[in-house]
Design a protein around this motif. Structure first.
Motif, PDB file in Angstrom:
ATOM      1  N   LEU A 124       3.294  -1.450   4.418  1.00  0.00           N
ATOM      2  CA  LEU A 124       2.845  -0.133   4.308  1.00  0.00           C
ATOM      3  C   LEU A 124       3.736   0.890   3.551  1.00  0.00           C
ATOM      4  N   CYS A 125       3.665   1.575   2.829  1.00  0.00           N
ATOM      5  CA  CYS A 125       5.089   2.015   2.231  1.00  0.00           C
ATOM      6  C   CYS A 125       4.745   3.758   2.063  1.00  0.00           C
ATOM      7  N   THR A 126       3.469   4.010   2.405  1.00  0.00           N
ATOM      8  CA  THR A 126       2.534   5.526   2.402  1.00  0.00           C
ATOM      9  C   THR A 126       3.955   6.840   3.234  1.00  0.00           C
ATOM     10  N   SER A 127       3.669   7.867   2.069  1.00  0.00           N
ATOM     11  CA  SER A 127       4.338   9.162   3.310  1.00  0.00           C
ATOM     12  C   SER A 127       3.583   8.601   5.166  1.00  0.00           C
ATOM     13  N   ILE A 128       5.012   9.347   5.868  1.00  0.00           N
ATOM     14  CA  ILE A 128       4.582   9.502   7.161  1.00  0.00           C
ATOM     15  C   ILE A 128       2.724  10.207   7.687  1.00  0.00           C
TER      16      ILE A 128
ATOM     17  N   ASP B  31      14.523  13.490  -1.478  1.00  0.00           N
ATOM     18  CA  ASP B  31      13.487  12.796  -0.218  1.00  0.00           C
ATOM     19  C   ASP B  31      12.127  14.337  -0.322  1.00  0.00           C
ATOM     20  N   SER B  32      10.758  13.565  -0.289  1.00  0.00           N
ATOM     21  CA  SER B  32      10.189  14.729  -0.633  1.00  0.00           C
ATOM     22  C   SER B  32       9.823  15.519   0.826  1.00  0.00           C
ATOM     23  N   PHE B  33       9.422  16.576   0.861  1.00  0.00           N
ATOM     24  CA  PHE B  33       9.084  17.020   1.962  1.00  0.00           C
ATOM     25  C   PHE B  33       8.335  16.400   3.018  1.00  0.00           C
TER      26      PHE B  33
ATOM     27  N   ASP C  99       5.382  -1.785   8.049  1.00  0.00           N
ATOM     28  CA  ASP C  99       5.374  -1.007   7.814  1.00  0.00           C
ATOM     29  C   ASP C  99       7.303  -0.455   7.664  1.00  0.00           C
ATOM     30  N   VAL C 100       7.438   0.302   6.504  1.00  0.00           N
ATOM     31  CA  VAL C 100       8.508   0.635   6.672  1.00  0.00           C
ATOM     32  C   VAL C 100       8.719   2.026   7.002  1.00  0.00           C
ATOM     33  N   LEU C 101       7.811   2.476   8.083  1.00  0.00           N
ATOM     34  CA  LEU C 101       8.349   4.288   7.675  1.00  0.00           C
ATOM     35  C   LEU C 101       9.580   4.665   8.170  1.00  0.00           C
ATOM     36  N   SER C 102       9.865   6.401   8.330  1.00  0.00           N
ATOM     37  CA  SER C 102      11.078   6.128   8.384  1.00  0.00           C
ATOM     38  C   SER C 102      10.577   6.557  10.486  1.00  0.00           C
ATOM     39  N   VAL C 103       9.965   6.755  10.622  1.00  0.00           N
ATOM     40  CA  VAL C 103       9.185   6.983  12.593  1.00  0.00           C
ATOM     41  C   VAL C 103       9.305   5.719  12.810  1.00  0.00           C
TER      42      VAL C 103
ATOM     43  N   ASN D  66      -1.556  -1.423  -4.301  1.00  0.00           N
ATOM     44  CA  ASN D  66      -2.197   0.050  -3.819  1.00  0.00           C
ATOM     45  C   ASN D  66      -2.281   1.011  -3.247  1.00  0.00           C
ATOM     46  N   SER D  67      -2.616   2.189  -4.535  1.00  0.00           N
ATOM     47  CA  SER D  67      -2.112   3.595  -3.728  1.00  0.00           C
ATOM     48  C   SER D  67      -3.299   4.305  -4.355  1.00  0.00           C
ATOM     49  N   ARG D  68      -3.143   5.310  -3.838  1.00  0.00           N
ATOM     50  CA  ARG D  68      -4.141   6.740  -4.174  1.00  0.00           C
ATOM     51  C   ARG D  68      -3.843   7.140  -5.615  1.00  0.00           C
ATOM     52  N   SER D  69      -2.338   7.143  -5.838  1.00  0.00           N
ATOM     53  CA  SER D  69      -2.630   7.611  -7.500  1.00  0.00           C
ATOM     54  C   SER D  69      -2.337   6.406  -8.424  1.00  0.00           C
ATOM     55  N   ASP D  70      -2.873   6.693  -9.804  1.00  0.00           N
ATOM     56  CA  ASP D  70      -2.533   5.013 -11.119  1.00  0.00           C
ATOM     57  C   ASP D  70      -1.763   4.940 -10.687  1.00  0.00           C
ATOM     58  N   TYR D  71      -1.183   3.053 -10.378  1.00  0.00           N
ATOM     59  CA  TYR D  71       0.258   2.858 -11.315  1.00  0.00           C
ATOM     60  C   TYR D  71      -0.089   1.919 -11.714  1.00  0.00           C
ATOM     61  N   THR D  72      -1.438   1.565 -12.960  1.00  0.00           N
ATOM     62  CA  THR D  72      -1.926   0.661 -13.328  1.00  0.00           C
ATOM     63  C   THR D  72      -0.471   0.382 -14.816  1.00  0.00           C
TER      64      THR D  72
ATOM     65  N   MET E 140      17.224   1.191   6.607  1.00  0.00           N
ATOM     66  CA  MET E 140      17.893   2.977   6.534  1.00  0.00           C
ATOM     67  C   MET E 140      18.290   3.098   5.603  1.00  0.00           C
ATOM     68  N   PHE E 141      18.197   2.601   4.324  1.00  0.00           N
ATOM     69  CA  PHE E 141      18.505   3.165   3.038  1.00  0.00           C
ATOM     70  C   PHE E 141      17.249   3.437   1.594  1.00  0.00           C
ATOM     71  N   GLY E 142      17.809   3.804   1.005  1.00  0.00           N
ATOM     72  CA  GLY E 142      16.938   4.242   0.504  1.00  0.00           C
ATOM     73  C   GLY E 142      17.892   3.792  -1.613  1.00  0.00           C
TER      74      GLY E 142
ATOM     75  N   ILE F 261       0.129  -1.144  -0.196  1.00  0.00           N
ATOM     76  CA  ILE F 261       0.360  -0.316  -0.382  1.00  0.00           C
ATOM     77  C   ILE F 261       0.815   1.375  -0.038  1.00  0.00           C
ATOM     78  N   GLY F 262       0.097   2.105  -1.217  1.00  0.00           N
ATOM     79  CA  GLY F 262       1.662   2.928  -1.080  1.00  0.00           C
ATOM     80  C   GLY F 262       2.623   2.457  -2.000  1.00  0.00           C
ATOM     81  N   PHE F 263       2.926   3.757  -3.635  1.00  0.00           N
ATOM     82  CA  PHE F 263       3.341   2.684  -4.381  1.00  0.00           C
ATOM     83  C   PHE F 263       4.203   3.861  -4.912  1.00  0.00           C
ATOM     84  N   GLY F 264       4.437   4.606  -4.334  1.00  0.00           N
ATOM     85  CA  GLY F 264       5.693   5.806  -3.799  1.00  0.00           C
ATOM     86  C   GLY F 264       7.266   5.369  -4.731  1.00  0.00           C
ATOM     87  N   PRO F 265       8.202   5.971  -4.104  1.00  0.00           N
ATOM     88  CA  PRO F 265       9.558   6.034  -5.098  1.00  0.00           C
ATOM     89  C   PRO F 265      10.112   4.956  -3.618  1.00  0.00           C
ATOM     90  N   PHE F 266      10.279   4.974  -2.723  1.00  0.00           N
ATOM     91  CA  PHE F 266      10.738   3.748  -1.737  1.00  0.00           C
ATOM     92  C   PHE F 266       9.723   2.673  -2.702  1.00  0.00           C
ATOM     93  N   ALA F 267       8.422   2.244  -2.446  1.00  0.00           N
ATOM     94  CA  ALA F 267       8.238   1.131  -2.709  1.00  0.00           C
ATOM     95  C   ALA F 267       8.660   0.653  -4.250  1.00  0.00           C
TER      96      ALA F 267
HETATM   97  N1  LIG Z   1      12.648   7.152  -0.087  1.00  0.00           N
HETATM   98  C1  LIG Z   1      13.178   6.372   1.310  1.00  0.00           C
HETATM   99  O1  LIG Z   1      14.919   6.237   0.898  1.00  0.00           O
HETATM  100  C2  LIG Z   1      12.958   5.759   2.350  1.00  0.00           C
HETATM  101  C3  LIG Z   1      14.310   5.287   3.216  1.00  0.00           C
HETATM  102  C4  LIG Z   1      13.133   4.038   4.293  1.00  0.00           C
HETATM  103  C5  LIG Z   1      11.896   4.451   4.268  1.00  0.00           C
HETATM  104  N2  LIG Z   1      11.212   5.149   3.590  1.00  0.00           N
HETATM  105  C6  LIG Z   1      10.339   5.057   4.289  1.00  0.00           C
HETATM  106  O2  LIG Z   1       9.269   5.534   3.274  1.00  0.00           O
HETATM  107  C7  LIG Z   1       7.956   5.605   3.273  1.00  0.00           C
HETATM  108  C8  LIG Z   1       7.500   6.052   1.410  1.00  0.00           C
HETATM  109  O3  LIG Z   1       8.670   7.105   1.300  1.00  0.00           O
HETATM  110  P1  LIG Z   1       8.757   7.278  -0.199  1.00  0.00           P
HETATM  111  O4  LIG Z   1       9.986   7.510  -0.748  1.00  0.00           O
HETATM  112  O5  LIG Z   1       8.278   7.067  -1.224  1.00  0.00           O
HETATM  113  O6  LIG Z   1       7.925   9.175  -0.349  1.00  0.00           O
HETATM  114  P2  LIG Z   1       6.809   9.666   0.764  1.00  0.00           P
HETATM  115  O7  LIG Z   1       6.715  11.078  -0.239  1.00  0.00           O
HETATM  116  O8  LIG Z   1       6.958   9.452   2.007  1.00  0.00           O
HETATM  117  O9  LIG Z   1       5.551   8.744   0.405  1.00  0.00           O
HETATM  118  C9  LIG Z   1       5.023   8.771  -0.846  1.00  0.00           C
HETATM  119  C10 LIG Z   1       3.860   7.406  -1.010  1.00  0.00           C
HETATM  120  O10 LIG Z   1       2.446   7.823  -0.305  1.00  0.00           O
HETATM  121  C11 LIG Z   1       1.705   7.902  -0.573  1.00  0.00           C
HETATM  122  N3  LIG Z   1       0.864   9.051   0.137  1.00  0.00           N
HETATM  123  C12 LIG Z   1       1.566  10.332   0.078  1.00  0.00           C
HETATM  124  N4  LIG Z   1       0.074  11.212   0.608  1.00  0.00           N
HETATM  125  C13 LIG Z   1      -1.011  10.454   0.821  1.00  0.00           C
HETATM  126  C14 LIG Z   1      -2.734  10.368   1.071  1.00  0.00           C
HETATM  127  N5  LIG Z   1      -2.782  11.514   1.348  1.00  0.00           N
HETATM  128  N6  LIG Z   1      -3.031  10.241   0.938  1.00  0.00           N
HETATM  129  C15 LIG Z   1      -2.445   8.398   0.300  1.00  0.00           C
HETATM  130  N7  LIG Z   1      -1.551   8.439   0.548  1.00  0.00           N
HETATM  131  C16 LIG Z   1      -0.520   9.094  -0.172  1.00  0.00           C
HETATM  132  C17 LIG Z   1       1.589   7.980  -1.739  1.00  0.00           C
HETATM  133  O11 LIG Z   1       0.276   7.677  -3.180  1.00  0.00           O
HETATM  134  P3  LIG Z   1       0.716   7.929  -4.144  1.00  0.00           P
HETATM  135  O12 LIG Z   1       2.202   8.347  -4.919  1.00  0.00           O
HETATM  136  O13 LIG Z   1      -0.600   7.158  -5.132  1.00  0.00           O
HETATM  137  O14 LIG Z   1       0.860   9.527  -4.437  1.00  0.00           O
HETATM  138  C18 LIG Z   1       2.923   7.207  -1.624  1.00  0.00           C
HETATM  139  O15 LIG Z   1       2.870   6.427  -1.868  1.00  0.00           O
HETATM  140  C19 LIG Z   1       7.637   6.910   4.333  1.00  0.00           C
HETATM  141  O16 LIG Z   1       7.043   6.389   5.167  1.00  0.00           O
HETATM  142  C20 LIG Z   1       9.458   6.463   3.811  1.00  0.00           C
HETATM  143  O17 LIG Z   1       9.324   7.349   5.548  1.00  0.00           O
HETATM  144  C21 LIG Z   1      11.694   5.916   3.148  1.00  0.00           C
END
Ligand SMILES: NC(=O)c1ccc[n+]([C@@H]2O[C@H](COP(=O)([O-])OP(=O)(O)OC[C@H]3O[C@@H](n4cnc5c(N)ncnc54)[C@H](OP(=O)(O)O)[C@@H]3O)[C@@H](O)[C@H]2O)c1
Length: 263
Positions: free
Chosen positions: A67-71, A218-220, A94-98, A34-40, A122-124, A11-17
């Protein structure tokens, strides 16, 4: 030892997933997203299934839901899951950074027969680009009854050579406020100053430019999540401010001493 093939729903198919999934596919796990945006289209390219319908995703009998959504969005996302559609006890990871924040949410929201594993690779995408060997992987087995599924999941990282670090979510948050949050904050400050390489960079300055660049990638949402949902981060922000003031005062004092010696 490689892990048993798992059905992993993300759940949450952003950059880290997208980064994690490449290794999971290579290892032979069956992935659905599965994600908010369409990643078909992206999922088609990767040869995995994308579910835009969250109910169908939850019903798709995953061994693990990752769970890979934003924190910042986790609370909203997890509370909106149709969890009564789960067909079997499932391991939620979950893989959240907190770590205390997702742990508390998962324990509050998930059914009692679901297992809970909190993790933080602890890597990306940058630091893990050439493989995960010797990179740290933190985990806390918060509520685990199905040891086989949990250890198969952990094996994904162990088999790539990660340094497996078991610790509590609290220990993690205290340590990462002192390390990761400070790194991101300094990187953001350097970005705000718009530092750039010069023709006469020292090695030290080259490292600072790297810190700036990696923080800016990394995103804000990620950065602010590190602050808002880690109770130890506020103290670190105060420490940075205090340290900056102290150094400034030391410089002003020395300047005044030099001035009075010369006059
Ligand atoms: N980047 C890293 O190096 C790294 C390393 C270790 C752990 N993490 C953890 O992995 C997680 C994902 O990180 P990330 O780098 O991919 O970027 P992120 O900006 O922290 O999260 C992006 C993800 O969150 C989803 N999202 C954001 N706002 C949302 C909302 N309002 N409703 C539903 N979904 C929402 C996005 O969905 P859509 O894409 O569908 O919009 C996307 O899948 C975070 O919790 C982060 O702490 C990241």
């Amino acid at each position: 030892m490689s892990s048993l093939p798992l059905k992993i729903g993300i759940i949450g198919f952003g950059p880290f997933a997208q980064f994690l999934v490449k290794t999971m596919i290579k290892q032979g796990h069956s992935i659905r997203a599965n994600s908010r945006s369409d990643y078909t289209d992206l999922c088609n390219q990767l040869g995995i299934s994308f579910f835009s319908d969250t109910t169908a995703f939850i019903e798709s009998q995953n061994d693990v839901i990752l769970l890979c959504t934003s924190i910042l969005s986790l609370s909203k996302v997890i509370k909106s899951l149709p969890l009564d559609c789960l067909k079997q006890p499932t391991l939620f990871v979950d893989v959240l950074s907190v770590k205390e924040h997702p742990r508390d949410l998962m324990l509050q929201v998930l059914p009692r027969d679901s297992d809970v594993l909190c993790t933080h690779p602890m890597f990306g995408p940058e630091s893990g680009r050439d493989g995960w060997k010797d990179l740290s992987f933190m985990y806390d087995k918060v509520r685990v009854t199905n040891e086989a599924t949990c250890s198969s999941f952990l094996q994904i990282f162990a088999s790539e050579g990660c340094k497996m670090m078991e610790m509590t979510c609290e220990e993690h948050d205290e340590l990462s406020a002192r390390s990761q949050f400070v790194t991101h904050t300094v990187g953001r400050v350097l970005a705000e100053m718009e530092i750039e390489s010069t023709p006469i960079d020292t090695k030290g300055f080259q490292k600072l430019v790297q810190v700036k660049e990696s923080a800016s990638r990394d995103s804000f949402d990620l950065f602010s999540g590190l602050f808002i949902h880690n109770r130890f981060a506020k103290q670190q922000l105060m420490n940075i401010e205090l340290a900056f003031e102290t150094i400034k005062q030391q410089l002003v004092k020395k300047t005044n001493e030099e001035d009075s010696e010369q006059s």
